[in-house]
Write a protein that holds these residues in place. Structure first.
Motif, PDB file in Angstrom:
ATOM      1  N   GLY A  36      -9.579  -3.521  -4.004  1.00 40.74           N
ATOM      2  CA  GLY A  36      -8.556  -3.746  -3.005  1.00 40.74           C
ATOM      3  C   GLY A  36      -7.283  -2.979  -3.273  1.00 40.74           C
ATOM      4  N   LEU A  37      -6.136  -3.662  -3.033  1.00 45.57           N
ATOM      5  CA  LEU A  37      -4.843  -3.007  -3.198  1.00 45.57           C
ATOM      6  C   LEU A  37      -4.586  -2.593  -4.642  1.00 45.57           C
ATOM      7  CD1 LEU A  37      -2.647  -5.303  -0.910  1.00 45.57           C
ATOM      8  CD2 LEU A  37      -3.541  -3.024  -0.397  1.00 45.57           C
ATOM      9  N   GLU A  38      -5.054  -3.389  -5.581  1.00 41.39           N
ATOM     10  CA  GLU A  38      -4.876  -3.047  -6.990  1.00 41.39           C
ATOM     11  C   GLU A  38      -5.648  -1.774  -7.343  1.00 41.39           C
ATOM     12  OE1 GLU A  38      -5.665  -4.991 -11.440  1.00 41.39           O
ATOM     13  OE2 GLU A  38      -6.097  -6.141  -9.601  1.00 41.39           O
ATOM     14  N   GLY A  39      -6.847  -1.671  -6.794  1.00 37.69           N
ATOM     15  CA  GLY A  39      -7.632  -0.472  -7.037  1.00 37.69           C
ATOM     16  C   GLY A  39      -7.020   0.761  -6.402  1.00 37.69           C
ATOM     17  N   GLN A  40      -6.422   0.597  -5.204  1.00 43.58           N
ATOM     18  CA  GLN A  40      -5.761   1.721  -4.554  1.00 43.58           C
ATOM     19  C   GLN A  40      -4.551   2.205  -5.359  1.00 43.58           C
ATOM     20  OE1 GLN A  40      -4.863   0.293  -0.646  1.00 43.58           O
ATOM     21  NE2 GLN A  40      -7.011   0.324   0.050  1.00 43.58           N
ATOM     22  N   ILE A  52      -3.571  14.021  -0.485  1.00 42.95           N
ATOM     23  CA  ILE A  52      -2.920  13.771   0.806  1.00 42.95           C
ATOM     24  C   ILE A  52      -3.833  12.957   1.720  1.00 42.95           C
ATOM     25  CG2 ILE A  52      -2.086  14.915   2.895  1.00 42.95           C
ATOM     26  CD1 ILE A  52      -1.103  17.200   1.046  1.00 42.95           C
ATOM     27  N   THR A  53      -5.108  13.307   1.712  1.00 44.28           N
ATOM     28  CA  THR A  53      -6.058  12.542   2.519  1.00 44.28           C
ATOM     29  C   THR A  53      -6.144  11.093   2.054  1.00 44.28           C
ATOM     30  OG1 THR A  53      -7.337  14.559   2.881  1.00 44.28           O
ATOM     31  CG2 THR A  53      -8.449  12.465   3.326  1.00 44.28           C
ATOM     32  N   PHE A  54      -6.117  10.891   0.759  1.00 42.94           N
ATOM     33  CA  PHE A  54      -6.157   9.530   0.227  1.00 42.94           C
ATOM     34  C   PHE A  54      -4.921   8.737   0.646  1.00 42.94           C
ATOM     35  CE2 PHE A  54      -4.588   6.781  -3.228  1.00 42.94           C
ATOM     36  CZ  PHE A  54      -5.566   5.803  -3.216  1.00 42.94           C
ATOM     37  N   LEU A  55      -3.747   9.380   0.566  1.00 41.37           N
ATOM     38  CA  LEU A  55      -2.527   8.675   0.952  1.00 41.37           C
ATOM     39  C   LEU A  55      -2.524   8.334   2.440  1.00 41.37           C
ATOM     40  CD1 LEU A  55       0.179  10.674  -1.060  1.00 41.37           C
ATOM     41  CD2 LEU A  55      -0.715   8.401  -1.570  1.00 41.37           C
ATOM     42  N   LYS A  56      -3.027   9.238   3.261  1.00 43.99           N
ATOM     43  CA  LYS A  56      -3.076   8.964   4.697  1.00 43.99           C
ATOM     44  C   LYS A  56      -4.044   7.828   5.034  1.00 43.99           C
ATOM     45  CE  LYS A  56      -1.828  13.609   6.328  1.00 43.99           C
ATOM     46  NZ  LYS A  56      -2.303  14.813   7.087  1.00 43.99           N
ATOM     47  N   SER A  57      -5.037   7.646   4.163  1.00 39.52           N
ATOM     48  CA  SER A  57      -6.044   6.600   4.429  1.00 39.52           C
ATOM     49  C   SER A  57      -5.581   5.209   3.993  1.00 39.52           C
ATOM     50  CB  SER A  57      -7.344   6.951   3.726  1.00 39.52           C
ATOM     51  OG  SER A  57      -7.181   6.910   2.311  1.00 39.52           O
ATOM     52  N   LEU A  58      -4.459   5.113   3.305  1.00 40.85           N
ATOM     53  CA  LEU A  58      -3.996   3.802   2.851  1.00 40.85           C
ATOM     54  C   LEU A  58      -3.551   2.961   4.046  1.00 40.85           C
ATOM     55  CD1 LEU A  58      -1.890   4.773  -0.313  1.00 40.85           C
ATOM     56  CD2 LEU A  58      -4.183   3.793  -0.240  1.00 40.85           C
ATOM     57  N   PRO A  59      -3.890   1.693   4.053  1.00 39.69           N
ATOM     58  CA  PRO A  59      -3.486   0.836   5.183  1.00 39.69           C
ATOM     59  C   PRO A  59      -1.989   0.547   5.140  1.00 39.69           C
ATOM     60  CG  PRO A  59      -4.577  -0.467   3.504  1.00 39.69           C
ATOM     61  CD  PRO A  59      -4.682   0.964   3.066  1.00 39.69           C
ATOM     62  N   ALA A  60      -1.386   0.436   6.342  1.00 38.68           N
ATOM     63  CA  ALA A  60       0.038   0.093   6.484  1.00 38.68           C
ATOM     64  C   ALA A  60       0.129  -1.116   7.416  1.00 38.68           C
ATOM     65  CB  ALA A  60       0.834   1.269   7.034  1.00 38.68           C
TER      66      ALA A  60
END
Length: 818
Positions: free
Chosen positions: A147-151, A179-187
């Motif tokens: 989850g968030l900890e893993g991200q 950059i792709t990973f950062l864009k994939s993070l939920p907001a």
């Protein structure tokens, strides 16, 4: 059971290697697979069984064997492959591709603990993009379900990776992946969305100022990103970063030129001096110089970071080069990072434990920053045990103690060092001169030299050092006594330099009588060692030049000096060389040798000259089992074949027919007679004028060429050459087998044969006349014949010169079939 099979496999492999000799790495692996050898066997066995002691170092770093074993390990279970990888990585600790294979083998079986351990061992020393991408792939897999900890852990891993390899010219895909990973993070909120956009913008702005292969694509993506967020804000940000991007792109183009010269698949092996290694060394030096120049004009912190990255990458491939380690450490020390330089020297000594140069450089750094005890430990590591301690280590430690702890500490260690079995006269000289020059104590220095003289009287160099010391004291009496003592104990062949120094001393400090006396004694002593005998006792003008010269001033010109040196060399070597060469060559060879000696007087006396009087011209026809052609009685031809056939064939009977003689069978008799009239010349290049004069004066048989069938030579077992052979046409040529080769023209009707004979008869009437011997008349005849050609039935025959034997000067046959 498995252990028994392994032992049997090793025994069978041992037998096969003893029978077939030392194989290559591929055959070892093949034997190992077929004979079920254990996983720990291959590389150790390859070193111990197939490698000799003389090639231990080269065979230890056998790249071919390493590649074969690494490829084999990929197809083995991890339990069997692990020992192979460990052995490979012990020899090649910076081989990123082997680390990658090793860690991927553990990742394939989900062995996370072993994977983390391997990454902790290799990542910081192997700054290679494929290995680090493997690392980030493992981190993403391990944190995928957290989850968030893993991200957050994955984001930290990306930052960690870009901090180390983000400056690599091939790091573009890593920046894009981040950059792709950062864009994939939920907001989940507007604030989180704003934070995510800010994080993406920061990564973009770092990526577009880094010279990578994908810099232009990253710039286009950044433009699209800013325009998608806010066109008004994008205009200001893009105009701000456009010059930075242009500078980075220009630096990338220059950087790429240096990077393309580097072999990124090279394994780190000790330098062997090969051309490929030197090319790679120069390529890395050029890249380092380029990065040190800060071509992008960025801040010093960022510039230093790139230089460090380049050095670390360089050490992956030049791991065994001490100069690279030294340059890297001293660059850090000059930049103010002395602690980092110390750590680098420690890494260098771990990589190259036998390098004395790096130890002295490390001790020098520690001493320069005041860490005396650390420096002392380094010197003590150089001393080791008494058995393997070098003389230089003793001397340098005495000097170190004198600098840091004082005179008494140096004196105490000298008294211990002189008891060492490896102590040489160098230690005595070094300590004596230190006491004389630094401590200003001439008595201790004199006592040390005297103590050493009892032990090293047989060392000419020690005598000379002692004499230099006494010269500084202006003690001429003891100098003469030293020379007399030394020359009375040294054998004549080892006393040359001592006599020379003695003579120079008398020239400076003695009178004329003592000077001449020492010169005469020197000649008498050295004459017994050479072969000159009594001639060495005679005085020469060279002695006068030696006595009355000073430094670079001579009592004669350089031309006279060269002449005297040449005469001296001749006097020493001419008689000896003539005597040696006269014995095998006889009395008549002395003059030749003397002339050769005069022309080569500058050659060293140690050069062995060949006996040129025994040289013969190389003849490839001189083979056994060859016989000459049978002699004939035809006019002109017997001499031709006797001169042109193999001279060695006459001795050997019943052998194979010489190939050269077979060619003579197919040669027109007139040409054979012409060749037979040529003289026997010495050397591969005869005198052209002599050959031309013989050609003009030779009587070549040129009778009735139309009737030559009855008078020409008939070879053994072969037909009589026809008129066409002599006239230049291709109607019939004798073959080695004896049967003529008949063309289509020879098989025409009788009418056409009669026409051919008529043409040949007409040609013979003009060209069979003997040529005059006047050169001017010959040229007139050639001009008159040059423009005449006969064309008949598609056959063109040039009439230049003679159709039977060509031009009187060239001898070339001319004729062509259309």
């Amino acid at each position: 059971m498995y252990f028994v099979r392994s032992i049997l496999g090793i025994l069978l492999l041992t037998v096969s290697l003893n029978l077939t000799g030392a194989p290559n790495a591929a055959s070892i692996v093949r034997h190992r697979s077929n004979l079920c050898l254990p996983p720990w066997c291959p590389f150790f066995f390859l070193q111990d069984k197939t490698m000799g002691d003389s090639k231990a170092l080269d065979d230890k770093y056998n790249i071919e064997a390493a590649e074969v074993l690494a490829n084999e390990a990929q197809h083995l279970p991890i339990t069997e492959a692990a020992p192979i990888y460990e052995q490979l990585l012990t020899l090649f600790p910076t081989a990123a591709k082997y680390w990658k294979q090793y860690v991927e083998a553990h990742m394939a079986v989900n062995n996370d603990d072993a994977t983390k351990q391997i990454f902790s061992r290799c990542l910081l020393n192997c700054l290679q993009i494929p290995l680090w991408r493997c690392y980030i792939r493992f981190i993403k897999m391990a944190n995928e379900s957290k989850g968030l900890e893993g991200q957050e852990e994955t984001r930290k891993a990306f930052d960690f990776m870009l901090n180390y390899v983000g400056a690599d010219i091939a790091s573009g895909p890593i920046w894009m992946e981040y950059i792709t990973f950062l864009k994939s993070l939920p907001a989940l909120s507007t604030q989180e969305e704003s934070q995510r956009m800010t994080a993406v913008r920061k990564v973009y702005q770092k990526a577009i100022v880094t010279p990578t292969h994908h810099i232009e694509q990253l710039w286009r993506d950044y433009e699209n990103f800013e325009n998608s967020v806010s066109r008004q804000l994008a205009k200001g940000l893009l105009s701000e970063y456009q010059p930075k991007f242009n500078s980075a792109r220009a630096v990338y183009r220059e950087r790429k030129k240096y990077v393309d010269e580097i072999d990124w698949n090279m394994l780190a092996v000790p330098p062997s001096g090969s051309y490929k290694e030197e090319v790679q060394w120069m390529a890395w030096k050029r890249l380092l110089a380029f990065e040190k120049g800060n071509p992008q004009r960025i801040d010093s912190a960022s510039s230093n970071k790139r230089i460090i990255f380049t050095y670390e990458q360089c050490l992956m491939y030049l791991y065994h080069y001490p100069d690279i380690w030294y340059d890297y450490a001293t660059w850090h020390a000059k930049s103010g990072s002395v602690d980092t330089a110390v750590k680098l020297f420690q890494r260098a000594l771990k990589a190259l434990p036998d390098s004395e140069m790096l130890r002295y450089a490390y001790a020098e750094l520690e001493e320069s920053r005041g860490a005396i005890q650390s420096a002392k430990k380094i010197y003590e590591s150089l001393l080791g045990d008494d058995v393997n301690t070098t003389t230089l280590a003793h001397i340098q430690f005495i000097r170190f103690l004198r600098r840091t702890e004082g005179v008494e500490a140096a004196r105490k260690y000298f008294l211990d060092a002189r008891k060492s079995p490896n102590c040489t006269y160098h230690v005595y000289v070094a300590y004596a001169m230190m006491a004389f020059c630094l401590d200003k104590d001439r008595e201790i220095a004199h006592n040390v030299f005297e103590a050493g003289l009892k032990r090293f009287m047989h060392e000419p160099l020690y005598i000379l050092e002692y004499a230099d010391f006494l010269t500084r004291l202006n003690d001429d009496r003891n100098i003469r006594a030293l020379f007399e003592r030394a020359l009375s104990s040294l054998p004549p062949e080892e006393s040359v330099e001592v006599w020379k120094r003695f003579a120079q001393f008398e020239q400076t400090y003695g009178d004329l009588a003592s000077m001449l006396k020492v010169e005469q004694r020197r000649k008498e002593a050295l004459s017994r060692t050479g072969e000159e005998g009594a001639s060495a006792l005679e005085g020469s003008l060279q002695d006068v030049v030696s006595r009355y010269s000073f430094m670079d001033l001579w009592p004669c010109s350089s031309k006279d000096l060269d002449h005297l040196a040449r005469q001296e060399w001749l006097a020493k070597n001419m008689d000896k060389k003539v005597e040696k060469l006269a014995l095998p060559n006889g009395p008549g060879s002395v003059d030749k040798d003397y002339a050769g000696l005069i022309s080569n007087s500058t050659v060293s006396a140690k050069v062995v000259n060949p006996d040129v009087s025994k040289m013969v011209i190389y003849d490839p026809r001189q083979k056994s089992g060859i016989e000459t052609l049978p002699s004939t009685t035809s006019s002109g031809v017997p001499a031709a074949y006797s001169n042109l056939s193999n001279p060695a064939a006459a001795i050997v009977g019943g052998g194979m027919t010489n190939a050269f003689d077979e060619i003579l069978k197919a040669t027109p008799p007139a040409l054979v007679a012409f060749l037979a009239s040529l003289p026997v010349v010495e050397g591969p290049t005869p005198d052209v004028d002599v050959v031309l004069s013989i050609c003009l004066q030779s009587d070549i048989p040129a009778g009735q060429t139309g009737k030559l069938g009855t008078s020409a030579v008939q070879l053994s077992g072969g037909p009589v050459p026809t008129t066409s052979v002599l006239s230049g046409s291709s109607k019939s040529h004798p073959m080695p087998g004896g049967a003529p080769f008949k063309t289509t023209r020879d098989r025409q009707a009788g009418k056409r044969k009669d026409l051919d004979r008529q043409e040949d008869d007409e040609t013979a009437t003009v060209q069979s006349q003997p040529l005059p011997r006047d050169v001017f008349r010959i040229r007139q005849i050639q001009k008159s014949r040059g423009g005449t050609t006969t064309k008949a039935r598609g056959v063109t025959t040039s009439q230049t010169g003679s159709a039977s034997y060509g031009s009187a000067l060239s001898g070339d046959l001319s004729g062509s079939t259309g």
